[in-house]
Design a protein around this motif. Structure first.
Motif, PDB file in Angstrom:
ATOM      1  N   GLN A  17      51.579  31.075  52.120  1.00  0.00           N
ATOM      2  CA  GLN A  17      52.762  30.341  51.640  1.00  0.00           C
ATOM      3  C   GLN A  17      52.692  30.112  50.130  1.00  0.00           C
ATOM      4  N   PHE A  18      51.508  30.235  49.538  1.00  0.00           N
ATOM      5  CA  PHE A  18      51.354  30.020  48.095  1.00  0.00           C
ATOM      6  C   PHE A  18      51.322  31.328  47.313  1.00  0.00           C
ATOM      7  N   GLY A  19      51.560  32.439  48.005  1.00  0.00           N
ATOM      8  CA  GLY A  19      51.505  33.750  47.357  1.00  0.00           C
ATOM      9  C   GLY A  19      50.310  34.542  47.840  1.00  0.00           C
ATOM     10  N   ASN A  20      50.170  35.748  47.319  1.00  0.00           N
ATOM     11  CA  ASN A  20      49.034  36.582  47.746  1.00  0.00           C
ATOM     12  C   ASN A  20      47.756  36.253  46.974  1.00  0.00           C
ATOM     13  N   VAL A  21      47.918  35.754  45.745  1.00  0.00           N
ATOM     14  CA  VAL A  21      46.758  35.415  44.909  1.00  0.00           C
ATOM     15  C   VAL A  21      47.061  34.135  44.137  1.00  0.00           C
ATOM     16  N   ILE A  22      46.069  33.247  44.064  1.00  0.00           N
ATOM     17  CA  ILE A  22      46.165  32.045  43.225  1.00  0.00           C
ATOM     18  C   ILE A  22      45.086  32.153  42.145  1.00  0.00           C
ATOM     19  N   ASP A  23      45.499  32.037  40.906  1.00  0.00           N
ATOM     20  CA  ASP A  23      44.539  32.065  39.800  1.00  0.00           C
ATOM     21  C   ASP A  23      44.235  30.637  39.353  1.00  0.00           C
ATOM     22  N   ILE A  24      42.959  30.338  39.230  1.00  0.00           N
ATOM     23  CA  ILE A  24      42.583  29.025  38.707  1.00  0.00           C
ATOM     24  C   ILE A  24      41.522  29.204  37.623  1.00  0.00           C
ATOM     25  N   GLU A  25      41.406  28.209  36.783  1.00  0.00           N
ATOM     26  CA  GLU A  25      40.384  28.238  35.729  1.00  0.00           C
ATOM     27  C   GLU A  25      39.390  27.113  35.964  1.00  0.00           C
ATOM     28  N   ILE A  26      38.123  27.457  35.839  1.00  0.00           N
ATOM     29  CA  ILE A  26      37.045  26.469  35.991  1.00  0.00           C
ATOM     30  C   ILE A  26      36.015  26.708  34.891  1.00  0.00           C
ATOM     31  N   HIS A  27      35.043  25.833  34.802  1.00  0.00           N
ATOM     32  CA  HIS A  27      33.953  26.036  33.853  1.00  0.00           C
ATOM     33  C   HIS A  27      32.853  26.874  34.484  1.00  0.00           C
ATOM     34  N   ALA A  28      32.312  27.817  33.738  1.00  0.00           N
ATOM     35  CA  ALA A  28      31.179  28.611  34.222  1.00  0.00           C
ATOM     36  C   ALA A  28      30.064  27.664  34.642  1.00  0.00           C
ATOM     37  N   GLY A  29      29.440  27.984  35.776  1.00  0.00           N
ATOM     38  CA  GLY A  29      28.391  27.125  36.289  1.00  0.00           C
ATOM     39  C   GLY A  29      28.877  26.149  37.347  1.00  0.00           C
ATOM     40  N   SER A  30      30.181  26.211  37.643  1.00  0.00           N
ATOM     41  CA  SER A  30      30.719  25.328  38.687  1.00  0.00           C
ATOM     42  C   SER A  30      30.246  25.789  40.064  1.00  0.00           C
ATOM     43  N   PHE A  31      30.213  24.832  40.987  1.00  0.00           N
ATOM     44  CA  PHE A  31      29.885  25.156  42.374  1.00  0.00           C
ATOM     45  C   PHE A  31      31.136  25.626  43.107  1.00  0.00           C
ATOM     46  N   ALA A  32      30.914  26.337  44.224  1.00  0.00           N
ATOM     47  CA  ALA A  32      32.038  26.817  45.027  1.00  0.00           C
ATOM     48  C   ALA A  32      32.931  25.662  45.468  1.00  0.00           C
ATOM     49  N   ASP A  33      32.310  24.553  45.806  1.00  0.00           N
ATOM     50  CA  ASP A  33      33.102  23.395  46.243  1.00  0.00           C
ATOM     51  C   ASP A  33      34.045  22.906  45.152  1.00  0.00           C
ATOM     52  N   GLU A  34      33.653  23.089  43.873  1.00  0.00           N
ATOM     53  CA  GLU A  34      34.518  22.658  42.773  1.00  0.00           C
ATOM     54  C   GLU A  34      35.738  23.568  42.646  1.00  0.00           C
ATOM     55  N   ILE A  35      35.595  24.818  43.085  1.00  0.00           N
ATOM     56  CA  ILE A  35      36.760  25.706  43.120  1.00  0.00           C
ATOM     57  C   ILE A  35      37.769  25.166  44.138  1.00  0.00           C
TER      58      ILE A  35
END
Lengths: 84, 164
Positions: A17-35
């Motif tokens: 429902q949100f599209g085929n791909v969602i792009d997000i930006e995070i800081h390098a070194g983040s954990f998967a849970d932070e994504i």
């Protein structure tokens, strides 16, 4: 704080429902849970339960919560499954 | 392909005869099959069809893992699994599983094991389409447990989980 990296998250099932791909930006070194936290911000808090019951995966398998994201990459978000 | 295990994701009609042919062998005295079919109702609603969404790479890997696990539990068994990806009308075949073994008990038990594990672990999703025109993604089984047992490592040292 690490450099900013782009994570492209391929959507499946209810996430379509949100599209085929969602792009997000995070800081390098983040954990998967932070994504997942960044994803909730992106799609809205009313979808928190959906995100929290889902897992992130790369082409090898499901990422553990403590997986560290070092560079920009493509991932998938896998909601609860119901095959067969 | 692992020996005596063939798994696939199909975007065309799945032929059960292909499954039976793959697991057949003169040493196998029993073949058990499971064929999943799109039914015309679900929880009081009239269903016209189902869209199957699939993460093809991980789903096929999961099928392989499940069949390998089953082969460890029931030695000498052979496996074929094909899951559909796309849109099916009522009556369409969503999945075909065939398991062969020298004697019937192992085939029955292993086939049941494979379909139950697929339902819990394979990254496949269903969107039901209803007579009145609405469509809904169906709820399912969270993969969070599988995440705790993931083969992916911490992300600091490569693609595979470290020993220990």
């Amino acid at each position: 704080m690490g450099k900013t990296i782009k994570i492209s998250i391929k959507c499946f099932g209810m996430f379509r429902q949100f599209g085929n791909v969602i792009d997000i930006e995070i800081h390098a070194g983040s954990f998967a849970d932070e994504i997942k936290s960044a994803l909730i911000i992106n799609i809205g808090d009313k979808h928190r339960n959906l995100v929290e019951s889902s897992v992130l995966a790369n082409d090898v398998g499901i990422l553990p919560k403590e997986y560290v994201i070092q560079d920009s990459m493509n991932l998938s978000i896998l909601p609860p499954v119901c095959g067969g | 392909m692992t020996e005596h295990i063939l798994t696939e994701i199909s975007t065309t009609v799945i032929d059960p005869a292909k499954a039976i042919s793959f697991v057949s062998d003169p040493i196998q005295g029993a073949i058990d099959t499971f064929i999943g079919i799109v039914r015309n109702h679900h929880e009081g609603r009239n269903v016209t069809g189902i869209t199957y969404d699939v993460h093809e790479g991980l789903a096929n890997k999961t099928f392989q893992d499940i069949c390998s696990e089953a082969q460890g539990i029931w030695p000498g068994t052979r496996y074929f699994v094909s899951h559909f990806h796309g849109v099916l009308d009522v009556g369409g075949i969503s999945i075909v599983i065939a398991v062969s073994s020298p004697h019937r008990a192992d085939s029955f038990e292993a086939c049941r094991f494979v379909i139950e594990e697929i339902k819990k672990r394979a990254p496949v999703w269903k969107k039901e389409h209803y007579v009145e025109g609405a469509s809904d993604w169906l709820p399912g089984h969270s993969l969070n447990v599988e995440a705790q047992e993931s083969l992916v490592c911490c992300g600091r040292c490569g693609e595979k989980r470290h020993a220990g």
